[in-house]
Design an enzyme around this catalytic site. Structure first.
Site, PDB file in Angstrom:
ATOM      1  CD  GLU A 226     -15.033  19.407  27.238  1.00 27.83           C
ATOM      2  OE1 GLU A 226     -14.431  19.332  26.144  1.00 27.83           O
ATOM      3  OE2 GLU A 226     -15.157  18.438  27.991  1.00 27.83           O
ATOM      4  CB  CYS A 260     -15.524  22.656  19.588  1.00 25.85           C
ATOM      5  SG  CYS A 260     -16.647  21.413  20.245  1.00 25.85           S
TER       6      CYS A 260
HETATM    7  P1  NAP Z   1     -16.361  32.489  23.810  1.00 25.90           P
HETATM    8  O1  NAP Z   1     -16.355  33.824  23.203  1.00 25.90           O
HETATM    9  O2  NAP Z   1     -15.160  31.990  24.472  1.00 25.90           O
HETATM   10  O3  NAP Z   1     -17.600  32.469  24.818  1.00 25.90           O
HETATM   11  C1  NAP Z   1     -17.932  31.329  25.572  1.00 25.90           C
HETATM   12  C2  NAP Z   1     -18.490  31.765  26.886  1.00 25.90           C
HETATM   13  O4  NAP Z   1     -17.431  32.329  27.669  1.00 25.90           O
HETATM   14  C3  NAP Z   1     -19.557  32.833  26.800  1.00 25.90           C
HETATM   15  O5  NAP Z   1     -20.517  32.623  27.802  1.00 25.90           O
HETATM   16  C4  NAP Z   1     -18.779  34.111  27.044  1.00 25.90           C
HETATM   17  O6  NAP Z   1     -19.564  35.151  27.541  1.00 25.90           O
HETATM   18  C5  NAP Z   1     -17.779  33.643  28.077  1.00 25.90           C
HETATM   19  N1  NAP Z   1     -16.551  34.424  28.119  1.00 25.90           N
HETATM   20  C6  NAP Z   1     -15.904  34.999  27.088  1.00 25.90           C
HETATM   21  N2  NAP Z   1     -14.779  35.586  27.536  1.00 25.90           N
HETATM   22  C7  NAP Z   1     -14.719  35.362  28.867  1.00 25.90           C
HETATM   23  C8  NAP Z   1     -13.805  35.730  29.886  1.00 25.90           C
HETATM   24  N3  NAP Z   1     -12.703  36.411  29.623  1.00 25.90           N
HETATM   25  N4  NAP Z   1     -14.062  35.334  31.149  1.00 25.90           N
HETATM   26  C9  NAP Z   1     -15.160  34.620  31.429  1.00 25.90           C
HETATM   27  N5  NAP Z   1     -16.067  34.257  30.508  1.00 25.90           N
HETATM   28  C10 NAP Z   1     -15.850  34.610  29.243  1.00 25.90           C
HETATM   29  O7  NAP Z   1     -16.742  31.361  22.751  1.00 25.90           O
HETATM   30  P2  NAP Z   1     -17.944  31.337  21.740  1.00 25.90           P
HETATM   31  O8  NAP Z   1     -17.633  32.273  20.649  1.00 25.90           O
HETATM   32  O9  NAP Z   1     -19.240  31.508  22.469  1.00 25.90           O
HETATM   33  O10 NAP Z   1     -17.884  29.818  21.246  1.00 25.90           O
HETATM   34  C11 NAP Z   1     -17.032  29.390  20.258  1.00 25.90           C
HETATM   35  C12 NAP Z   1     -15.819  28.710  20.841  1.00 25.90           C
HETATM   36  O11 NAP Z   1     -16.231  27.657  21.709  1.00 25.90           O
HETATM   37  C13 NAP Z   1     -14.997  28.027  19.772  1.00 25.90           C
HETATM   38  O12 NAP Z   1     -13.635  28.251  20.025  1.00 25.90           O
HETATM   39  C14 NAP Z   1     -15.350  26.559  19.929  1.00 25.90           C
HETATM   40  O13 NAP Z   1     -14.386  25.686  19.435  1.00 25.90           O
HETATM   41  C15 NAP Z   1     -15.518  26.463  21.392  1.00 25.90           C
HETATM   42  N6  NAP Z   1     -16.328  25.290  21.766  1.00 25.90           N
HETATM   43  C16 NAP Z   1     -15.711  24.222  22.375  1.00 25.90           C
HETATM   44  C17 NAP Z   1     -16.449  23.095  22.665  1.00 25.90           C
HETATM   45  C18 NAP Z   1     -15.809  21.899  23.322  1.00 25.90           C
HETATM   46  O14 NAP Z   1     -16.541  21.035  23.791  1.00 25.90           O
HETATM   47  N7  NAP Z   1     -14.504  21.795  23.381  1.00 25.90           N
HETATM   48  C19 NAP Z   1     -17.804  23.040  22.362  1.00 25.90           C
HETATM   49  C20 NAP Z   1     -18.386  24.134  21.746  1.00 25.90           C
HETATM   50  C21 NAP Z   1     -17.642  25.266  21.452  1.00 25.90           C
HETATM   51  P3  NAP Z   1     -20.029  36.386  26.614  1.00 25.90           P
HETATM   52  O15 NAP Z   1     -20.856  35.808  25.519  1.00 25.90           O
HETATM   53  O16 NAP Z   1     -20.787  37.238  27.544  1.00 25.90           O
HETATM   54  O17 NAP Z   1     -18.764  37.007  26.094  1.00 25.90           O
END
Ligand code: NAP
Length: 453
Positions: A226, A260
């Site tokens: 997602e 998102c």
């Molecule tokens: P993020 O930086 O991608 O982090 C999300 C999760 O992934 C965190 O637990 C993060 O851990 C982990 N993570 C980051 N890089 C990783 C990697 N290379 N390998 C494994 N895990 C990794 O996103 P965010 O800033 O928290 O959230 C915002 C994003 O989420 C936006 O793009 C938003 O659109 C999207 N989102 C999508 C949905 C949906 O349902 N489609 C819902 C909500 C949010 P760390 O914090 O330890 O880096």
């Protein structure tokens, strides 16, 4: 791991990460529990899931305070988030048994059917923006299906991660049915590679989704992703422009724009462009930003100062390439992570505001000559999460929703919202797989064919 309050910029608490040995021990414990949990009856799981909903409701004030302190959303939205978690728990408590009932399929043998069996321990990698809701919409169906779960939450919300683990245990679930791993993103790969982990779901940015997909692909484990979105909304000539502006401002500013499925790009027909723009900007300017604990505040700070700075850079780069700022577009004085409601017009190709996800209270206005041009621009994106159309002609709206707009969810005359009863998810670089509804609970089960001759 540190929790920092984005409103005060003060450190709340420091948490010790789990060591490699601790992670491995937790995975073993959760896997051992799976072998008992998978055989429990639906009625037993339902009882516990209903209890979890009760616990959430009883503790909603305290849990909301925790959310506000770690990621800065306004308190009334945080309370709403906890209530929605209770809803999804009750929804799956009630429906899971029916969704996973055997399905008879007639063939020439005496008995052939499909049975939905739990697959084991599923890793959930989750984001900070809805630190409870994103986790619960995974947790409720997963546990009801007979799976066990591991949570790797975003590093800025460890307090929420531990509170969720505690709530599940307090509701009476066996201790190791659902555990939190305090680890960073770089340690996710080795958890995926652990043979006791059977699948992984990630909600987060597209780059994080891609690295999880690569790691899981390498060991052939199922994934649901997602990811990000830059949802387009078409405002047609016959739209009630005032109503559209009101709803879309609400969508753009929900969670300080960090959703998102927030409405992000507004593609407006020439003939109603000026009226829509005036109304939209008026309402964006009227919004107060301030202390998220205060009931009068509409938007709080963004979750982290670095995220705010990144957003401002996207705005500045768009302006350099020809976008015009109609309101906002500056970094307010002070230590905290505020960004004001911002509207950009003359947004076009080559700008971050056109191509990228702007994860904050920034709206992009794009004027078009007709519906065809509108649809082309709406679909001219790598994302495909949500989309919308505003029109009085429901037939046209429905046609565009069904066949015109490339997205996983399209809403006519409203903005996209998640609802436990409806499937949720994206296409293209917004990810794959579905959460919620009967589709969500069937993602992490073995769809097993049984044939009895
Ligand atoms: P993020 O930086 O991608 O982090 C999300 C999760 O992934 C965190 O637990 C993060 O851990 C982990 N993570 C980051 N890089 C990783 C990697 N290379 N390998 C494994 N895990 C990794 O996103 P965010 O800033 O928290 O959230 C915002 C994003 O989420 C936006 O793009 C938003 O659109 C999207 N989102 C999508 C949905 C949906 O349902 N489609 C819902 C909500 C949010 P760390 O914090 O330890 O880096």
């Amino acid at each position: 791991m540190q929790s920092i309050n984005p409103y005060t910029n003060q450190l709340i608490k420091t948490y010790q990460n789990h060591s490699e040995t601790e992670v491995s021990q937790i995975i073993n414990d959760v896997d051992l529990t799976f072998h008992e949990w998978k055989s429990t009856r639906f009625s037993f799981r339902k009882e516990l899931m209903d209890k979890l909903a009760e616990k959430l409701e009883e503790q909603k004030e305290v849990l909301a305070d925790l959310i506000v302190s770690e990621m800065g959303k306004v308190r009334k939205e945080a309370i709403g988030e906890i209530q929605k978690c209770a809803w999804v728990c009750r929804y799956y408590a009630e429906e899971a048994k029916g969704f996973l009932q055997n399905e008879e399929i007639k063939t020439e043998v005496s008995h052939s059917y499909v049975s939905f069996q739990p697959i084991g321990t599923v890793l959930a990698v989750m984001p900070w923006n809805f630190p409870f809701w994103q986790v619960f919409r995974f947790l409720a169906p997963a546990l009801m299906a007979g799976n066990t779960g591991l949570l790797k939450h975003a590093s800025n919300v460890p307090g929420c991660a531990l509170a969720i683990e505690e709530l599940v245990a307090d509701a009476g679930f066996p201790k190791n049915v659902f555990r939190t791993l305090l680890i960073g993103g770089s340690e996710v790969k080795s958890v995926i590679e652990n043979p006791k982990v059977k699948a992984v779901t990630l909600t987060g940015s597209t780059p994080a989704g891609k690295s999880v997909a690569v790691a899981a692909g390498f060991v052939l484990k199922k994934t649901v992703l997602e990811l990000g979105g830059s949802d387009p909304y078409l405002i047609l000539e016959d739209a009630d422009v005032k109503e559209a502006a009101e709803l879309y401002v609400a969508s753009r500013l929900l969670n300080a724009g960090q959703s998102c499925i927030g409405a992000k790009r507004f593609i407006v027909m020439d003939s109603v462009y000026e009226t829509f723009k005036d109304e939209f900007v008026k309402q964006m300017k009227a919004v107060s930003f301030g202390d998220p604990m205060d009931d009068g505040t509409t938007i709080g700070p963004l979750a982290r100062v670095d995220l705010r700075d990144e957003l401002h850079e996207q705005v500045e780069q768009s302006v350099e390439k020809g976008a015009t700022v109609l309101c906002g577009g500056f970094v307010p004085k002070g230590e905290n992570a505020f960004y004001p409601p911002t509207v950009l017009e003359n947004v076009g190709e080559g700008m971050p505001a056109y191509h990228d996800e702007l994860f904050g209270p920034v709206a992009s206005l794009i004027k078009v000559k007709n519906i065809e041009e509108g649809v082309r621009i709406a679909n001219d994106t790598v994302f495909g999460l949500g989309a919308g159309v505003f029109t009085k002609d429901l037939k046209v709206g429905q046609e565009l929703a069904e066949k015109g707009l490339e997205a996983g969810c399209v809403f006519v005359n409203d903005f996209v919202k998640s609802d436990p009863r409806l499937p949720f998810g994206g296409i293209k670089e917004s990810g794959y797989g579905r959460e919620l509804s009967s589709f969500g609970i069937r993602e992490f089960v073995n769809i097993k064919t049984v044939v009895v001759k």
